[in-house]
Design a protein around this motif. Structure first.
Motif, mmCIF file in Angstrom:
data_model
loop_
_atom_site.group_PDB
_atom_site.id
_atom_site.type_symbol
_atom_site.label_atom_id
_atom_site.label_comp_id
_atom_site.label_asym_id
_atom_site.label_seq_id
_atom_site.Cartn_x
_atom_site.Cartn_y
_atom_site.Cartn_z
ATOM 1 N N LEU A 149 -8.368 7.287 -7.235
ATOM 2 C CA LEU A 149 -7.794 6.358 -8.212
ATOM 3 C C LEU A 149 -6.587 5.633 -7.626
ATOM 4 O O LEU A 149 -5.896 6.165 -6.748
ATOM 5 N N GLU A 150 -6.349 4.440 -8.121
ATOM 6 C CA GLU A 150 -5.092 3.760 -7.838
ATOM 7 C C GLU A 150 -4.711 3.111 -9.153
ATOM 8 O O GLU A 150 -5.351 2.157 -9.577
ATOM 9 N N SER A 151 -3.718 3.649 -9.819
ATOM 10 C CA SER A 151 -3.454 3.260 -11.207
ATOM 11 C C SER A 151 -1.961 3.264 -11.471
ATOM 12 O O SER A 151 -1.366 4.337 -11.471
ATOM 13 N N ASN A 153 -2.998 -0.533 -9.773
ATOM 14 C CA ASN A 153 -3.245 -1.044 -8.437
ATOM 15 C C ASN A 153 -2.097 -1.997 -8.067
ATOM 16 O O ASN A 153 -1.363 -2.448 -8.940
ATOM 17 N N SER A 154 -1.920 -2.272 -6.787
ATOM 18 C CA SER A 154 -0.710 -2.989 -6.377
ATOM 19 C C SER A 154 -0.878 -4.509 -6.238
ATOM 20 O O SER A 154 0.005 -5.175 -5.698
ATOM 21 N N TRP A 155 -1.985 -5.073 -6.710
ATOM 22 C CA TRP A 155 -2.121 -6.542 -6.757
ATOM 23 C C TRP A 155 -2.517 -7.016 -8.148
ATOM 24 O O TRP A 155 -2.058 -8.043 -8.620
ATOM 25 N N ALA A 202 5.790 5.932 0.697
ATOM 26 C CA ALA A 202 7.233 6.076 0.481
ATOM 27 C C ALA A 202 7.998 4.959 1.169
ATOM 28 O O ALA A 202 9.220 4.866 1.054
ATOM 29 N N SER A 203 7.264 4.090 1.881
ATOM 30 C CA SER A 203 7.877 2.874 2.427
ATOM 31 C C SER A 203 8.352 1.974 1.296
ATOM 32 O O SER A 203 9.145 1.064 1.522
ATOM 33 N N LYS A 204 7.862 2.207 0.088
ATOM 34 C CA LYS A 204 8.150 1.344 -1.047
ATOM 35 C C LYS A 204 9.345 1.920 -1.815
ATOM 36 O O LYS A 204 10.412 2.050 -1.248
ATOM 37 N N TYR A 205 9.165 2.294 -3.102
ATOM 38 C CA TYR A 205 10.326 2.694 -3.907
ATOM 39 C C TYR A 205 11.056 3.923 -3.365
ATOM 40 O O TYR A 205 12.269 4.018 -3.467
ATOM 41 N N VAL A 213 9.053 3.352 7.256
ATOM 42 C CA VAL A 213 7.652 3.497 6.839
ATOM 43 C C VAL A 213 7.398 4.996 6.696
ATOM 44 O O VAL A 213 7.690 5.764 7.620
ATOM 45 N N ALA A 214 6.916 5.409 5.523
ATOM 46 C CA ALA A 214 6.741 6.842 5.285
ATOM 47 C C ALA A 214 5.714 7.075 4.190
ATOM 48 O O ALA A 214 5.409 6.169 3.405
ATOM 49 N N GLY A 215 5.177 8.285 4.145
ATOM 50 C CA GLY A 215 4.184 8.624 3.124
ATOM 51 C C GLY A 215 4.448 9.995 2.537
ATOM 52 O O GLY A 215 5.098 10.842 3.161
#
Ligand SMILES: *Cc1c(COP(=O)(O)O)cnc(C)c1O
Length: 386
Positions: A149-151, A153-155, A202-205, A213-215
């Motif tokens: 899932l991606e919920s 989504n980022s677009w 985790a590169s984002k918020y 750049v991280a996850g």
């Protein structure tokens, strides 16, 4: 746990009698032992006792405890990118012959993992429209091992009904994975709704300053152990102690940043909604958002992402709009301090990102931490150039 305790205190006691206000950076690859027995004892729990920093490192462990608390899971593992976290999560759950039911438009590199690498290794998949939870469940076959899932989504911000998906999956022994980057753990905690594995860029918020750049992957102790012994240690896509230290620093302000982003996004979203030069607005907190029930059920607040389609189909006008923007910088990514615009049409002819289905007039905006009045002025000048 109170979010303040997670962000400001959890995991930060040290072996020293006085606790430093900022946690120490253990910039070391390995750890040395006083005796054979100490070394052997350590190796029995290499996931928890520092032996070699591809496994455990005390600075990284502080971060992992905080992230697990934020997602309300037992454990968190951190990676050198969000894509590494996604890959580790999926690879840990499938083998040749298995099937994945996946939302149709996940993050590009997630799609590539399924469509190319996993396909080559005999793992099949179906992509299902992301707004259609019924279809996602209907795509499940006897050999389905993962629902991805991606919920939102980022677009385009479609959502799935997490509780329905997790109840269905649990009854069939299927693992559910969600890319929760877009909401952040502050605005949505899928574990509470029964989702098994949460992954984040985790590169984002979570890092939030456009400097790393991280996850992150959050899950139960059982699955975390599978992943630790499997893809985490084997593929070795870990986050360094220094970058973990930076992320601990970022987390101090996560709540404030998310509050500010939500406020700003509501103001900019309202400005864009019904703007005569916007033919379509995709934003979870727009009045026109097509899935208000799921939004109200799962999301605590708005995030900073929204996507517009300009009221033109001429590439030159789209370019003029973009080139006029000053405060919104042209760039990919999101979740940092800085507002960004990503025109989809820049991907035409690109090595990795091009999709024939993306409308030429589509632009993703990330509303950052700046004063929203200035951001609106910037957009308004750019609309004048249309
Ligand atoms: C950026 C992003 C990723 C990938 O994360 P990286 O840190 O860039 O590898 C995954 N999912 C979503 C939704 C993203 O926006």
């Amino acid at each position: 746990m109170d979010i303040n305790d997670a962000l400001f205190h959890l995991g930060e006691g040290t072996a020293f009698p006085d606790i430093p206000a900022a946690p120490p950076l253990y910039q070391t690859s390995n750890f040395v032992f006083n005796s054979f027995d100490d070394m052997q004892t350590c190796l029995k729990r290499e996931d928890k006792s520092p032996f070699y920093s591809r496994g455990a490192n005390p600075t990284v462990q502080i971060l992992q405890q905080k992230l697990a608390a934020l997602e309300a899971t037992d454990e968190a593992l951190v990676f050198g990118s969000g894509s590494a976290a996604v890959a580790a999560a999926i690879l840990s759950q499938v083998k040749a012959g298995d099937h994945i039911s996946c939302v149709a438009n996940p993050y590009g590199w997630t799609k590539k993992l399924l469509s190319s690498i996993l396909k080559d290794f005999g793992v099949t998949h179906d992509y299902v429209p992301a707004h259609d939870t019924d279809a996602l469940l209907a795509a499940v076959k006897p050999e389905t091992k993962v629902i991805f899932l991606e919920s939102p989504n980022s677009w385009t911000y479609e959502m799935q009904d997490l509780e329905r998906v997790s109840a269905f999956a649990k009854a069939r022994g299927i693992t559910t994975i969600i890319d929760n980057s877009c909401a952040s753990p502050l605005n949505q905690q899928p574990a509470i709704h029964g989702i098994d594995i949460m992954v984040h860029s985790a590169s984002k918020y979570l890092s939030g300053h456009a400097d790393m750049v991280a996850g992150v992957l959050c899950t139960s102790s059982t699955i975390a152990m599978q992943i630790f012994q499997g893809p985490y240690m084997t593929m070795g896509g870990i986050l360094s102690p220094f970058e973990s230290w930076l992320m601990i620093r970022s987390l101090r302000t996560l709540e404030m940043r998310m509050d500010r982003v939500a406020e700003n996004a509501l103001v900019v979203g309202e400005y864009l909604e019904n703007h005569p030069k916007v033919s379509k607005l995709y934003f979870t907190h727009a009045k026109s958002y097509p899935q208000p029930e799921l939004r109200d059920k799962y999301l605590k607040k708005a995030g900073g992402l929204m996507t517009i389609e300009l009221a033109t189909t001429e590439l030159n006008k789209v370019k003029a709009f973009c080139n006029q923007l000053e405060r919104f910088k042209l760039g990919c990514s999101w979740g940092g301090f800085e507002s960004l615009a990503f025109p989809a049409a820049t991907t035409t002819g690109s090595l990795n990102y091009h999709s024939d289905e993306t409308p030429v007039n589509r632009i993703r905006l990330y509303v950052g931490l700046e004063n929203p009045k200035l951001l609106i002025e910037d957009l308004s000048k750019a609309f004048d150039a249309l």
